[in-house]
Design an enzyme around this catalytic site. Structure first.
Site, PDB file in Angstrom:
ATOM      1  N   LYS A  54       0.732  -1.062   0.081  1.00 22.38           N
ATOM      2  CA  LYS A  54      -0.502  -0.078   0.125  1.00 22.38           C
ATOM      3  C   LYS A  54       0.771   1.001  -0.260  1.00 22.38           C
ATOM      4  CE  LYS A  54      -4.185  -2.101   2.635  1.00 22.38           C
ATOM      5  NZ  LYS A  54      -4.232  -2.942   3.725  1.00 22.38           N
ATOM      6  N   GLN A  98      -4.990  -0.917   9.687  1.00 23.56           N
ATOM      7  CA  GLN A  98      -4.652  -2.723   9.319  1.00 23.56           C
ATOM      8  C   GLN A  98      -5.299  -3.844  10.238  1.00 23.56           C
ATOM      9  OE1 GLN A  98      -3.972  -3.017   6.184  1.00 23.56           O
ATOM     10  NE2 GLN A  98      -4.152  -5.588   5.958  1.00 23.56           N
ATOM     11  N   ASP A 124     -11.771   2.262   4.048  1.00 24.69           N
ATOM     12  CA  ASP A 124     -12.155   1.248   3.585  1.00 24.69           C
ATOM     13  C   ASP A 124     -12.799   0.692   3.708  1.00 24.69           C
ATOM     14  OD1 ASP A 124      -9.789  -0.149   4.450  1.00 24.69           O
ATOM     15  OD2 ASP A 124      -8.873  -0.401   6.229  1.00 24.69           O
TER      16      ASP A 124
HETATM   17  N1  GUN Z   1      -6.589  -7.001   5.996  1.00 21.63           N
HETATM   18  C1  GUN Z   1      -7.097  -7.481   5.286  1.00 21.63           C
HETATM   19  N2  GUN Z   1      -7.626  -6.869   4.045  1.00 21.63           N
HETATM   20  C2  GUN Z   1      -8.415  -5.694   4.692  1.00 21.63           C
HETATM   21  C3  GUN Z   1      -8.200  -4.535   4.095  1.00 21.63           C
HETATM   22  O1  GUN Z   1      -8.470  -4.381   2.654  1.00 21.63           O
HETATM   23  N3  GUN Z   1      -7.914  -3.662   5.127  1.00 21.63           N
HETATM   24  C4  GUN Z   1      -7.795  -3.514   6.626  1.00 21.63           C
HETATM   25  N4  GUN Z   1      -7.899  -2.114   7.702  1.00 21.63           N
HETATM   26  N5  GUN Z   1      -7.151  -4.102   7.035  1.00 21.63           N
HETATM   27  C5  GUN Z   1      -7.387  -4.946   6.367  1.00 21.63           C
END
Ligand code: GUN
Length: 315
Positions: A54, A98, A124
């Site tokens: 990311k 996350q 998100d």
């Molecule tokens: N962990 C696995 N997929 C995601 C996601 O799309 N967003 C976040 N914040 N954590 C994750």
């Protein structure tokens, strides 16, 4: 092997190229790039890899991205304090915490943290306000992985309206929002989960089958209607040679990867499904890159919306 392989890496590259121009335009207009704050608590190895991806994608798109790291021993209160700071930061348009948070923070920690994020910065799409907007088909920020699946279907010319879609998995992050996005696009949607009876038979009714359960190679031949589009959201790391030998046919490149690294990735879909599916996303290189591209898109949209609000209504 007959399935058309849907190359997410290529599509994501295309989307990021499209976004780069809009990011540059934003930067010129406002004297700063769109900004993303990523919060990572603990050292979950998969989360480390996702977050690295990311940060790299944001930098390549010309965005600002700041990583806020906390140790696994951090308290929920400390995570909430970081979220509060990012909520008030003029430089950050998007906030992502996350998942998963360290287990020691308690069973409701994630929900409390997602609830604390300013809905306008919730890239998100996990805040209840944004979930509600998605339910009502007026989402401004929708969850990245399911949005990436929709983008992948659209850009691959796969018709969603009128299709029978089956989603295996009912997580808040993928399964539920996936079902809503497909429904909003006029698919006939069924959601399956651990208590679903005759799961394979239900799955085999799908024109579009989305597997998002986190169980290696669970979706077998009998789950798939010939010609169906199969979207594999699972990312499972195999570390046991016996599992690798059982799942992948002799000569598959995964054997060499396993010999070299001691582990290999497999999705929720068994490789044998490529013999019957009409189209199939690979793991890795399928849905994953689209997820990151959608995060960039959400961050840009959040930034544009924030600046438009700051400027007030047009004269
Ligand atoms: N962990 C696995 N997929 C995601 C996601 O799309 N967003 C976040 N914040 N954590 C994750």
């Amino acid at each position: 092997m007959s399935a058309r392989i849907l190359n997410g890496t290529l599509l994501a590259q295309q989307i990021r190229g499209e976004l780069a121009a809009a990011v540059m335009d934003f930067h010129q207009r406002h004297g700063r790039p769109p900004g993303l704050g990523i919060v990572l608590a603990g050292e979950d190895p998969a989360s480390e890899i996702y977050v690295r991806g990311k940060l790299k994608a944001a930098a390549e798109a010309g965005m600002r991205a700041d990583l806020e790291r906390l140790p696994a021993s951090a308290s929920l209160r400390e995570v909430l304090a970081v979220v509060d700071r990012l909520n008030r930061s003029p430089l950050h348009d998007g906030i992502l915490v996350q998942s998963p948070l360290p287990a020691g923070m308690g069973a409701t920690a994630e929900q409390q943290v997602f609830d604390a994020i300013d809905p306008a910065k919730d890239v998100d799409g996990f805040h209840p306000v944004n979930v509600g907007r998605l339910v009502q088909n007026r989402a401004t920020l929708a969850p990245c992985t399911p949005s990436g699946v929709i983008e992948l279907l659209d850009r691959s010319g796969i018709e969603i309206a009128g299709a029978r879609a089956v989603v295996i998995g009912r997580s808040e992050i993928v399964g539920k929002p996936m079902a809503l996005l497909l429904l909003n696009r006029h698919a006939t949607v069924t959601v399956c989960h651990s208590r679903t009876k005759e799961l394979a038979d239900v799955a085999a009714t799908a024109d579009i089958l989305v597997a998002a359960v986190g169980r290696p190679a669970m979706v077998r031949l009998g789950f798939v209607k010939p010609g169906a589009t199969v979207i594999d959201v699972g990312v499972n790391r195999l570390t046991d040679a016996a599992d690798v030998a059982r799942i992948f046919p002799p000569g598959a490149p995964q054997h060499a990867t396993f010999a070299r690294r001691g582990s290999v990735l497999v999705g929720d879909v068994h490789p044998e499904v490529a013999d019957v599916a009409g189209a199939l996303t690979p793991v890795p290189g399928g849905v994953g890159p689209l997820t990151i591209a959608m995060l960039m898109r959400n961050t840009l949209h959040a930034a544009q919306a924030r600046m438009a609000r700051a400027q007030g209504p047009a004269a």
